[in-house]
Structures are given as structure tokens and as C-alpha cells.
Design a protein around this motif. Structure first.
Motif, PDB file in Angstrom:
ATOM      1  N   LEU A  61     -73.210  37.105  95.096  1.00 19.08           N
ATOM      2  CA  LEU A  61     -74.459  37.348  95.815  1.00 19.08           C
ATOM      3  C   LEU A  61     -74.942  38.754  95.495  1.00 19.08           C
ATOM      4  N   LEU A  62     -76.198  38.860  95.081  1.00 21.00           N
ATOM      5  CA  LEU A  62     -76.799  40.133  94.696  1.00 21.00           C
ATOM      6  C   LEU A  62     -78.062  40.360  95.509  1.00 21.00           C
ATOM      7  N   THR A  63     -78.471  41.631  95.599  1.00 17.60           N
ATOM      8  CA  THR A  63     -79.683  41.932  96.348  1.00 17.60           C
ATOM      9  C   THR A  63     -80.352  43.205  95.849  1.00 17.60           C
ATOM     10  N   MET A  83     -85.756  50.261  90.609  1.00 12.70           N
ATOM     11  CA  MET A  83     -85.323  49.368  91.673  1.00 12.70           C
ATOM     12  C   MET A  83     -83.822  49.137  91.581  1.00 12.70           C
ATOM     13  N   SER A  84     -83.119  49.412  92.660  1.00 11.57           N
ATOM     14  CA  SER A  84     -81.675  49.274  92.684  1.00 11.57           C
ATOM     15  C   SER A  84     -81.260  47.838  92.973  1.00 11.57           C
ATOM     16  N   VAL A  85     -80.352  47.304  92.150  1.00 16.35           N
ATOM     17  CA  VAL A  85     -79.794  45.968  92.358  1.00 16.35           C
ATOM     18  C   VAL A  85     -78.286  46.130  92.546  1.00 16.35           C
ATOM     19  N   LYS A  86     -77.765  45.518  93.601  1.00 19.22           N
ATOM     20  CA  LYS A  86     -76.338  45.649  93.889  1.00 19.22           C
ATOM     21  C   LYS A  86     -75.673  44.284  94.012  1.00 19.22           C
ATOM     22  N   ILE A  87     -74.397  44.258  93.604  1.00 21.14           N
ATOM     23  CA  ILE A  87     -73.570  43.069  93.815  1.00 21.14           C
ATOM     24  C   ILE A  87     -72.975  43.195  95.215  1.00 21.14           C
ATOM     25  N   HIS A  88     -73.392  42.305  96.098  1.00 16.83           N
ATOM     26  CA  HIS A  88     -72.989  42.414  97.502  1.00 16.83           C
ATOM     27  C   HIS A  88     -71.604  41.811  97.748  1.00 16.83           C
ATOM     28  N   THR A  89     -71.371  40.607  97.232  1.00 18.75           N
ATOM     29  CA  THR A  89     -70.070  39.964  97.407  1.00 18.75           C
ATOM     30  C   THR A  89     -69.764  39.066  96.205  1.00 18.75           C
ATOM     31  N   VAL A  90     -68.485  38.795  96.009  1.00 15.79           N
ATOM     32  CA  VAL A  90     -68.016  37.788  95.055  1.00 15.79           C
ATOM     33  C   VAL A  90     -67.002  36.916  95.788  1.00 15.79           C
ATOM     34  N   THR A  91     -67.142  35.616  95.635  1.00 12.80           N
ATOM     35  CA  THR A  91     -66.277  34.663  96.337  1.00 12.80           C
ATOM     36  C   THR A  91     -65.826  33.592  95.365  1.00 12.80           C
ATOM     37  N   LYS A  92     -64.567  33.142  95.515  1.00 11.11           N
ATOM     38  CA  LYS A  92     -64.088  32.047  94.680  1.00 11.11           C
ATOM     39  C   LYS A  92     -63.550  30.922  95.561  1.00 11.11           C
ATOM     40  N   VAL A  93     -63.521  29.715  95.015  1.00 14.25           N
ATOM     41  CA  VAL A  93     -62.869  28.570  95.644  1.00 14.25           C
ATOM     42  C   VAL A  93     -62.012  27.903  94.580  1.00 14.25           C
ATOM     43  N   LEU A  94     -60.763  27.613  94.923  1.00 16.04           N
ATOM     44  CA  LEU A  94     -59.851  26.976  93.977  1.00 16.04           C
ATOM     45  C   LEU A  94     -59.947  25.453  94.093  1.00 16.04           C
ATOM     46  N   PRO A  95     -60.043  24.753  92.972  1.00 10.15           N
ATOM     47  CA  PRO A  95     -60.027  23.288  92.997  1.00 10.15           C
ATOM     48  C   PRO A  95     -58.770  22.740  93.662  1.00 10.15           C
ATOM     49  N   LYS A  96     -58.839  21.487  94.109  1.00  8.83           N
ATOM     50  CA  LYS A  96     -57.771  20.947  94.960  1.00  8.83           C
ATOM     51  C   LYS A  96     -56.486  20.600  94.225  1.00  8.83           C
ATOM     52  N   ILE A 129     -77.216  38.903  84.638  1.00  9.28           N
ATOM     53  CA  ILE A 129     -78.322  39.564  83.934  1.00  9.28           C
ATOM     54  C   ILE A 129     -79.658  38.986  84.384  1.00  9.28           C
ATOM     55  N   TYR A 130     -79.754  37.658  84.457  1.00 12.63           N
ATOM     56  CA  TYR A 130     -81.004  37.021  84.889  1.00 12.63           C
ATOM     57  C   TYR A 130     -81.323  37.383  86.342  1.00 12.63           C
ATOM     58  N   ALA A 131     -80.305  37.388  87.193  1.00 12.06           N
ATOM     59  CA  ALA A 131     -80.518  37.745  88.595  1.00 12.06           C
ATOM     60  C   ALA A 131     -80.993  39.182  88.720  1.00 12.06           C
ATOM     61  N   THR A 132     -80.411  40.077  87.916  1.00 11.24           N
ATOM     62  CA  THR A 132     -80.807  41.488  87.946  1.00 11.24           C
ATOM     63  C   THR A 132     -82.270  41.651  87.562  1.00 11.24           C
ATOM     64  N   GLN A 133     -82.697  40.951  86.525  1.00 11.28           N
ATOM     65  CA  GLN A 133     -84.089  41.053  86.090  1.00 11.28           C
ATOM     66  C   GLN A 133     -85.045  40.563  87.173  1.00 11.28           C
ATOM     67  N   PHE A 134     -84.689  39.479  87.838  1.00 10.17           N
ATOM     68  CA  PHE A 134     -85.519  38.948  88.923  1.00 10.17           C
ATOM     69  C   PHE A 134     -85.580  39.936  90.085  1.00 10.17           C
ATOM     70  N   GLY A 162     -72.210  47.685  97.936  1.00  8.31           N
ATOM     71  CA  GLY A 162     -71.641  47.088  96.728  1.00  8.31           C
ATOM     72  C   GLY A 162     -72.009  47.880  95.498  1.00  8.31           C
ATOM     73  N   PRO A 163     -71.324  47.625  94.369  1.00  8.43           N
ATOM     74  CA  PRO A 163     -71.626  48.355  93.131  1.00  8.43           C
ATOM     75  C   PRO A 163     -73.034  48.058  92.633  1.00  8.43           C
ATOM     76  N   GLU A 164     -73.669  49.082  92.106  1.00 10.22           N
ATOM     77  CA  GLU A 164     -75.027  48.943  91.582  1.00 10.22           C
ATOM     78  C   GLU A 164     -74.987  48.535  90.110  1.00 10.22           C
ATOM     79  N   ILE A 165     -75.862  47.638  89.744  1.00  6.44           N
ATOM     80  CA  ILE A 165     -76.005  47.260  88.333  1.00  6.44           C
ATOM     81  C   ILE A 165     -76.939  48.265  87.675  1.00  6.44           C
ATOM     82  N   MET A 166     -76.356  49.099  86.827  1.00  8.32           N
ATOM     83  CA  MET A 166     -77.106  50.189  86.205  1.00  8.32           C
ATOM     84  C   MET A 166     -77.882  49.730  84.976  1.00  8.32           C
ATOM     85  N   ASP A 167     -77.293  48.773  84.237  1.00  6.35           N
ATOM     86  CA  ASP A 167     -77.955  48.316  83.018  1.00  6.35           C
ATOM     87  C   ASP A 167     -77.299  47.011  82.568  1.00  6.35           C
TER      88      ASP A 167
END
Length: 350
Positions: free
Chosen positions: A199-201, A1-14, A149-154, A208-213
Motif C-alpha cells: 500500500l502506497l500513498t 510530490m512525496s510518495v511513500k510505501i505505507h505497508t507491505v503484507t504477505k499471505v502464504l498459500p495453504k 513504479i506505475y503506482a509511484t507515477q500515478f 514509511g520509506p519514501e520512493i525517491m526515484d
């Protein structure tokens, strides 16, 4: 089963200040202390390779004596606010709806919240009532990778699903005004606050890049190296000076078996996505990678621009790679260290 990182987003504190603008606050903090300690503290800040840092706390709040309860109240309030803004921004970037998330992981070690941040996000964003939630609270700087890692396993076990890993940290909340130990001084010099969401899927048509291991490596008899002590004044930083040497001793045992089990060597890795623990760890790992003909320039730049934001930091580094047009089939390795003592690794393929 392929798991990919779809996006990464950051927010800077004020709130934000450059290191040079923090030095007057150090004079106030060190008032009444030995002049040698004051000079040493200023030198530590100047040489930390952190040009500026962001904070969920107003600067005077950081350098004002308050109770643990008050600091934790500010932490909780601000973490909920920035966490909500962060996930909204991430969902907009991905063109996902909040009710499409199947698994939500929140990671933070710099305050105490029960219920945890994920409960507030579920309500604020009107996520599904059956969303699976996992708060990760005690893995420190390593938790950003741990969450992946936990998200990938799920997701591997559940095809066609979506996961959000949300790291919101406020090391400013752990700064102890009456603690003049080297651990507290060094942590104040290198740490900053930050928030990032990945966000992963496991959907078949995802980009997005695939999580291979993935892999975790646990050091025996090293619990004393890093963490927090819960005191009446707050979370007291534990940061042993033996951390860099311990990493150096174990580095090949961490890296090589993981690559070998994927039929790879260091030469095959195009991109190193490393958590910038601090100047000494950065210089150590940089020297090890230099010997291998590799660099961690993006890690160094994230430390310079934001400081060490605990679990969120490596996601800031990852975002820099996600924003590039990386050629197909190139590979990346994520690596972070945290309390336990442990190392966490994720192998990526674009």
C-alpha cells in the motif's frame, strides 16, 4: 510530490512441502525417464537453495496430468480467494478502508484471467466504482517492482491519493508434467507460489520509506532469455542459461547511472532489496555486491523459505526491511529482472 510505501503484507498459500518431501513426487514424475535425468533432477532440487515452497495447488494436483483449462480454472479460483484475503489483511494492517483506495494494480503472469483479478477484488471488497485499475500480466518476475513504479507515477501526479499493488502468483499452475526440458525442471526446483500487497500513498502525513526515484532498463535483442510459450498443454517455461551472464555484462550500466542521477554511489546504499531469481543469479549478484562491500542476505533467506514466487518475491524481501526499525535517512535499492529482458529499480529513503 512525496510518495511513500505505507505497508507491505504477505499471505502464504495453504499447501506447503519441504524439498525433501517433494523428492518422492519426482520419482513418480520421472518414471520411465532415463536414470541419469532422474538423478540430475533430484540434484537440481537438492541444490536449488530452496528449503520449502508453498502452493495454491494440492501437491497431487501439481503432479497429475490435467488440461490447461483445468489448471487455469484452479489458478483463477485460488488467486481470487487468496487475493481477497491478502488485501483485507493489508487494509487492516494499514487501518485503511477499501473505499479509500484510488488506484489498484494487480500483477500476475502464471495464469490467464479476463476479467483480471482487480475486477473481482473491487466487487468482493466493495471498493469505489471510480477506482482506477491496472492489471499487469506479462512482466513476469519484474512486475512487483514495475507495479511500484506505475503506482509511484500515478501518486506523484495525484496528491493525497492511495494505491494498492497486489502480486499473486502460482508458478505451480505452469508446471508441465510432460515437459522434461531443463527450463521446466529448473523452474520446478526454484519456484513457489505466493501473494503480497503493498500500500502506497501521496498523503502529506504518511509514514514509511519514501520512493525517491524509479527506473527501467531494457536489454536489446534479449526477448528469448525468459518468458512463457503458450502451448496446448499450458504455459511452457522459457529460461535461457545465458541469463546470469547477460545480467553480469549489463550490471554496472543498470546500477551506476541510476545512482549517479541521484548523486549517489553504491557506498551510499544501506539496504539492497533484490529479487532472488534462482541460485545462479543469486550467486552472481551476491558476488558483485560482495565486491562492493554489500550483502543480499534477506534475498537469500526469502529464496530459502519460499522459493522464487515470481513478481511477489521482492515484496516478501521488502517486507523484511519494512518490519525493522531502520534509521532515518538510510537508503535502499530495489532491483528485479524479468522478461523482455528488463531490469526495474526503485530507490528508497527512510
Amino acid at each position: 510530490m512525496s510518495v511513500k510505501i505505507h505497508t507491505v503484507t504477505k499471505v502464504l498459500p495453504k499447501y506447503t512441502k519441504k524439498t525433501e518431501d517433494i523428492l518422492p513426487f519426482i520419482d513418480l514424475w520421472m518414471e520411465g525417464q532415463d536414470n541419469r535425468l532422474k538423478r540430475k533432477t533430484i540434484k537440481i532440487f537438492e541444490n536449488a537453495q530452496v528449503d520449502q515452497r508453498y502452493s495454491l495447488f494440492e501437491p497431487l494436483e501439481v503432479f497429475t496430468q490435467t488440461s490447461f483449462q483445468k489448471r487455469n480454472e484452479i489458478y483463477s479460483r485460488e488467486v481470487i480467494a487468496i487475493g481477497t484475503e491478502l488485501v483485507q489483511k493489508a487494509l487492516q494492517k494499514a487501518h485503511w478502508n477499501a473505499d479509500s483506495i484510488d488506484y489498484i494494480i494487480t500483477v500476475s503472469c502464471t495464469g490467464i484471467m479476463i476479467p483480471s483479478l482487480d475486477a473481482y477484488l473491487i466487487n468482493a471488497l466493495k471498493m469505489r466504482q471510480d477506482v482506477v485499475r491496472l492489471p499487469v500480466t506479462e512482466m513476469g518476475c519484474a512486475a512487483g517492482v514495475s507495479g511500484l513504479i506505475y503506482a509511484t507515477q500515478f501518486l506523484k501526479a495525484n496528491p493525497g491519493k492511495r494505491a494498492a499493488v497486489i502480486a499473486v502468483e502460482s508458478p505451480a499452475a505452469t508446471f508441465l508434467l510432460n515437459d522434461f526440458s531443463m527450463a521446466n525442471i529448473v523452474s520446478a526446483a526454484i519456484f513457489g507460489d505466493g501473494a503480497a500487497c503493498t500500500l502506497l500513498t501521496s498523503e502529506a502525513d504518511a509514514s514509511g520509506p519514501e520512493i525517491m526515484d524509479t527506473k527501467m532498463y531494457h536489454f536489446f535483442n534479449a526477448e528469448h532469455l525468459m518468458g512463457f510459450e503458450l502451448t496446448n498443454n499450458g504455459l511452457k517455461m522459457v529460461l535461457d542459461e545465458g541469463v546470469p551472464e547477460t545480467i553480469s555484462t549489463h550490471f554496472s550500466n543498470i546500477l551506476n547511472p541510476f545512482l549517479e542521477q541521484n548523486k549517489l554511489t553504491v557506498k551510499d546504499i544501506n539496504h539492497f532489496i533484490f529479487h532472488p531469481g534462482g541460485k545462479k543469479i543469486l550467486e552472481l549478484v551476491e558476488s558483485l555486491f560482495d565486491e562492493m562491500g554489500k550483502n543480499i542476505d534477506d534475498t537469500r533467506e526469502v529464496l530459502r523459505l519460499y522459493g522464487n514466487m515470481s513478481s511477489a518475491t521482492i515484496l516478501y524481501v521488502l517486507e523484511r526491511f519494512m518490519d525493522r526499525n531502520i534509521p532515518k535517512n538510510e537508503q535502499g535499492l530495489m532491483l528485479s529482472f524479468g522478461p523482455g529482458f528488463s531490469a526495474q529499480q526503485v530507490l528508497l529513503k527512510w
